[in-house]
Design an enzyme around this catalytic site. Sequence first.
Site, PDB file in Angstrom:
ATOM      1  N   TYR A 266      15.059  30.842   5.836  1.00 15.28           N
ATOM      2  CA  TYR A 266      13.624  31.349   5.850  1.00 15.28           C
ATOM      3  C   TYR A 266      13.906  31.358   8.101  1.00 15.28           C
ATOM      4  CZ  TYR A 266      11.211  30.824   1.930  1.00 15.28           C
ATOM      5  OH  TYR A 266      11.059  31.184   0.263  1.00 15.28           O
TER       6      TYR A 266
ATOM      7  N   CYS B 112      12.821  24.392   3.694  1.00  9.46           N
ATOM      8  CA  CYS B 112      11.845  24.996   2.322  1.00  9.46           C
ATOM      9  C   CYS B 112      11.499  23.802   1.517  1.00  9.46           C
ATOM     10  CB  CYS B 112      13.116  25.977   1.080  1.00  9.46           C
ATOM     11  SG  CYS B 112      13.813  27.137   2.548  1.00  9.46           S
ATOM     12  N   MET B 113      10.829  24.844   0.363  1.00  8.75           N
ATOM     13  CA  MET B 113       9.301  23.329  -1.042  1.00  8.75           C
ATOM     14  C   MET B 113      10.668  22.981  -1.293  1.00  8.75           C
ATOM     15  SD  MET B 113       6.457  24.494  -3.376  1.00  8.75           S
ATOM     16  CE  MET B 113       5.690  25.448  -1.760  1.00  8.75           C
ATOM     17  N   ASP B 114      11.523  23.465  -1.523  1.00  6.84           N
ATOM     18  CA  ASP B 114      11.898  22.662  -2.519  1.00  6.84           C
ATOM     19  C   ASP B 114      13.544  22.935  -1.944  1.00  6.84           C
ATOM     20  OD1 ASP B 114       9.668  23.178  -4.964  1.00  6.84           O
ATOM     21  OD2 ASP B 114      10.494  25.420  -4.124  1.00  6.84           O
TER      22      ASP B 114
ATOM     23  N   LYS C 101       1.176  -1.631  -0.423  1.00  4.07           N
ATOM     24  CA  LYS C 101       0.131   0.226  -0.001  1.00  4.07           C
ATOM     25  C   LYS C 101       1.186   1.072   0.161  1.00  4.07           C
ATOM     26  CE  LYS C 101      -0.593   0.097   4.899  1.00  4.07           C
ATOM     27  NZ  LYS C 101      -0.828   0.443   5.617  1.00  4.07           N
TER      28      LYS C 101
ATOM     29  N   ARG D 269     -10.519   0.596  15.393  1.00  8.01           N
ATOM     30  CA  ARG D 269     -10.331   1.100  14.044  1.00  8.01           C
ATOM     31  C   ARG D 269     -11.259   0.658  13.440  1.00  8.01           C
ATOM     32  NH1 ARG D 269      -4.345   1.619  11.560  1.00  8.01           N
ATOM     33  NH2 ARG D 269      -4.815  -0.360  10.463  1.00  8.01           N
TER      34      ARG D 269
ATOM     35  N   ARG E 112       1.482 -10.808   7.553  1.00 10.70           N
ATOM     36  CA  ARG E 112       1.202  -9.508   7.210  1.00 10.70           C
ATOM     37  C   ARG E 112       2.270  -8.213   7.031  1.00 10.70           C
ATOM     38  NH1 ARG E 112      -3.497  -8.940   8.975  1.00 10.70           N
ATOM     39  NH2 ARG E 112      -3.090  -7.411  10.366  1.00 10.70           N
TER      40      ARG E 112
ATOM     41  N   HIS F  14      -5.989  -6.421  12.927  1.00 11.06           N
ATOM     42  CA  HIS F  14      -5.144  -6.131  13.111  1.00 11.06           C
ATOM     43  C   HIS F  14      -4.150  -5.243  14.444  1.00 11.06           C
ATOM     44  CE1 HIS F  14      -1.024  -3.570  11.142  1.00 11.06           C
ATOM     45  NE2 HIS F  14      -1.866  -2.363  11.431  1.00 11.06           N
TER      46      HIS F  14
END
Length: 402
Positions: free
Chosen positions: A284, A331-333, A52, A150, A238, A182
């Site tokens: 930043y 930072c983002m990138d 998954k 759950r 599993r 589980h």
Amino acid sequence: MTGPMELAPDGLAPTDTAGLSAWAEIDLDAIADNVAALREHAGGTPVMAVVKGDAYGHGLAHSARAALARGASWLGVAQVAEALDLRAAGVTAPLLSWIHVPGTDLAPAVQADIDLSAGQPWALASMADAARATGRTVRVHLKVDTGLGRGGALGDGWTELLAAAGPLVAEGAIDIVGIWSHLAWADAPDHPTVRAQRERFVEAIAEAERAGIRPQVRHLANSAATLTDPQARFDLVRPGLAVYGLSPVPDLGAPQRFGLREAMRLLARFSSVKDAPAGQGVSYGHEYTTPAATRLGLVPIGYADGIPRAALNAGPVAVRGTRARIAGRVCMDQFVVDLGAAGLDAEPGEELVLFGRGADDEPTAQDWAEACGTINYEIVTRIGPRVPRVLVGTAGREDADG
């Protein structure tokens, strides 16, 4: 780096890492060998390899094939769409999908021979509708909530689920292939909930048998239980995280203790290296200030690619085999490394390792998890699609010789 290498099918033409700013190296042989090790830990109990979440960030189809190459006999995914993607990729192994919501069209899954999980009567009704629409019997795994709180049928809900299943089995709409649950605390094997859940699972199976339901497989053990709890094996184990060579019980041991090796290495290249004076604020908010004149290396990968923003002043990297840490905010990138603080230098284009194999003295996903206050699962799974997956090894490769 040894073995054949190629970019995973993603429309990119290069056959090596030249020109890539960052990439995740995926060792298919490590995945295959990990499955073999897990089966040995489980005393030969069949293995459902959980793939998954894009195989925990490693790439769905090629990871599934690698797992099957060394002994996985089942595959598991969360969502129906993931299961259909595997079938579209030509993977024909037994396959369980366990999450869907009311209104999901289950007919394509039924037509593709995908097993489905039901934990409430409405789910069985949806599956029966799909059976009638397709003219096929749906293979079902009934899920009992043994204490996780759950998914699955909890308390008297289990009796109600069995009662709802009976007429649909008689009709031929569904076939109860499995019963499963589980664990809440498998990463703490001595926790009292582990034994309590095992006992509840056995009780739930006995109740099903009294109702005339005798499944082919009963499965409870996740990665941690596969490695630490023989009593949780039943008919099928599993594992998920451990398939990719990460320890689900880091307090008890690193991957190598269990015969596992990390399948993902995350690498990048410096896009810039420059001199900076003492007292220079970095990134930043200037949450890092250079303590002395130094060299700053800029790494072109950031939180848009899955690098945790929580790695502020903490995320470890390796440059020329020496550890350094992120300087300032992610930072983002991109993010910055204070090379001088670690007694290092580097050149633009030079490789660094964000995480890899502990046995090779590289920073690990577990190191990153501890630096960021999270778990190793999240570190690998969150690596985003902007980061190419570069395959090494031959296990499960359609283009491999033999």
